[in-house]
Design an enzyme around this catalytic site. Structure first.
Site, short mmCIF file in Angstrom:
data_model
loop_
_atom_site.label_atom_id
_atom_site.label_comp_id
_atom_site.label_asym_id
_atom_site.label_seq_id
_atom_site.Cartn_x
_atom_site.Cartn_y
_atom_site.Cartn_z
N ASN A 30 0.87 -1.18 0.00
CA ASN A 30 0.00 0.00 0.00
C ASN A 30 0.91 1.23 0.00
OD1 ASN A 30 -1.82 2.03 0.41
ND2 ASN A 30 -2.37 1.44 2.50
N TRP A 31 1.01 1.85 -1.15
CA TRP A 31 1.94 2.99 -1.28
C TRP A 31 1.41 4.27 -0.64
CZ3 TRP A 31 3.75 2.61 -7.13
CH2 TRP A 31 4.59 1.49 -7.26
N LYS A 32 0.14 4.29 -0.29
CA LYS A 32 -0.47 5.51 0.29
C LYS A 32 -0.21 6.70 -0.66
CE LYS A 32 -0.06 3.34 4.76
NZ LYS A 32 0.06 3.47 6.21
N HIS B 287 -9.48 1.36 5.35
CA HIS B 287 -8.16 1.60 5.93
C HIS B 287 -8.28 2.60 7.09
CE1 HIS B 287 -3.99 2.76 6.44
NE2 HIS B 287 -3.69 1.62 5.85
N GLU C 210 -6.51 5.02 7.96
CA GLU C 210 -6.32 6.44 7.60
C GLU C 210 -7.59 7.02 6.99
OE1 GLU C 210 -2.70 5.71 5.47
OE2 GLU C 210 -1.78 5.20 7.40
N GLU D 293 -5.15 -4.45 10.92
CA GLU D 293 -4.11 -3.43 11.08
C GLU D 293 -4.37 -2.66 12.37
OE1 GLU D 293 -2.15 -2.31 7.04
OE2 GLU D 293 -3.80 -0.95 7.44
N GLY E 206 2.83 2.77 10.84
CA GLY E 206 3.79 3.86 10.65
C GLY E 206 4.50 4.26 11.93
N SER F 252 3.70 -1.62 10.43
CA SER F 252 5.17 -1.63 10.60
C SER F 252 5.81 -2.95 10.19
CB SER F 252 5.56 -1.25 12.04
OG SER F 252 5.15 0.07 12.31
N GLY G 40 2.98 -0.88 4.32
CA GLY G 40 3.07 0.53 3.93
C GLY G 40 4.51 0.91 3.62
N GLY G 41 5.19 1.51 4.59
CA GLY G 41 6.54 2.06 4.38
C GLY G 41 7.52 1.12 3.70
#
Ligand code: 13P
Length: 262
Positions: free
Chosen positions: A9-11, A106, A108, A178, A184, A224, A245-246
């Site tokens: 998930n590149w956001k 999600h 966010e 999640e 993050g 994470s 993510g990251g």
């Protein structure tokens, strides 16, 4: 055996040019990993790999992903199929670009953009009706975990999100657990904490549907995730992959997570 899935998930990261660079690197790394020495004792070759770029990079990613055998996901969509919704994107638009999946619910979207369970539910129904598979995210916030509400939060998100979703449609859904406090933050859930939540989710789906449906449901962990911490989480019996993510922003660190799939 349940499907193993690894999702990037590149956001809100990567322009079209950066998307091209990522896939170029991925294409050079994947064959090496597929023929690597670990393949026999991990699920590298039978894992479905999915990349979710931002909307603006979907078209570029679509062709490149196909050439790598990678599936495409969108990160969000509107619940209506078309209309006067300035700035929004519909399920048919995503389908037309080659998306097979869409990430919905999600944290966010829930906590930064205040999406409600009802809106998420409407999006899930529309996505399924339009032939998109759904990566449905659930998870508790830190204060909810600390006040022993983890299971009641998961229960509510699942009941409301999946209301009216029939058994056949459920086979088009992947659930991603999640915990919001792990996203993050570098604070990854303990393998036992992830397993406990995944087991609860599977039990809830069993109650809502039946044992076979629950047994076939892939449940991914997100928060994470890195190659260094994923092996232990991935070894838990109810963990079927990851939503990253990251560490998905670089092809190398993303693919290193694939090598930890067990
Ligand atoms: P991080 O891996 O950066 O914690 O993000 C997790 C996530 O939200 C994936 O959807």
């Amino acid at each position: 055996m349940r499907q193993k899935i690894l999702v990037a998930n590149w956001k809100m990261h990567k322009t079209g040019a950066e998307t091209v660079s990522f896939f170029k690197e991925l294409k050079s790394l994947l064959p090496k990993i597929m023929s690597g020495t670990h393949v026999s004792d991990t699920h590298v070759s039978d894992t479905t790999i999915v990349v979710a770029p931002p909307f603006t990079s979907l078209e570029t990613a679509s062709k490149l992903a196909k050439a790598c055998g990678v599936k495409l996901a969108a990160q969000n969509m509107h619940w209506e199929e078309k209309g006067a919704f300035t700035g929004e994107v519909s399920a048919p638009m995503l389908k037309a670009l080659g998306c097979e999946f869409v990430i919905l619910g999600h944290s966010e979207r829930r906590h930064v953009f205040f999406e409600t369970d009802e809106q998420i539910h409407n999006k899930i129904k529309t996505a399924l009706n339009q032939g998109l598979k759904v990566i449905f995210c659930v998870g508790e916030k830190l204060d909810e975990r600390e006040s022993n509400q983890t299971f009641s939060v998961l229960e509510k998100q699942l009941s409301l999100g999946l209301a009216g979703v029939n058994k056949a449609q459920l086979s088009e859904i992947v659930i991603a657990y999640e915990p919001v406090w792990a996203i993050g933050t570098g604070k990854v859930a303990e393998p036992a904490q992830a397993e406990e939540a995944h087991r609860f989710i599977r039990r809830k789906v069993w109650d809502m549907y039946d044992m076979d449906t629950a047994a076939a449901l892939p449940i991914l962990y997100g928060g994470s995730v890195k190659a260094q911490n994923f092996k232990a989480i991935s070894s838990e019996p109810n963990v079927d992959g990851a939503l990253v993510g990251g560490a998905s922003l670089e092809a190398k660190s993303f693919i290193e997570i694939l090598e930890q799939m067990s």
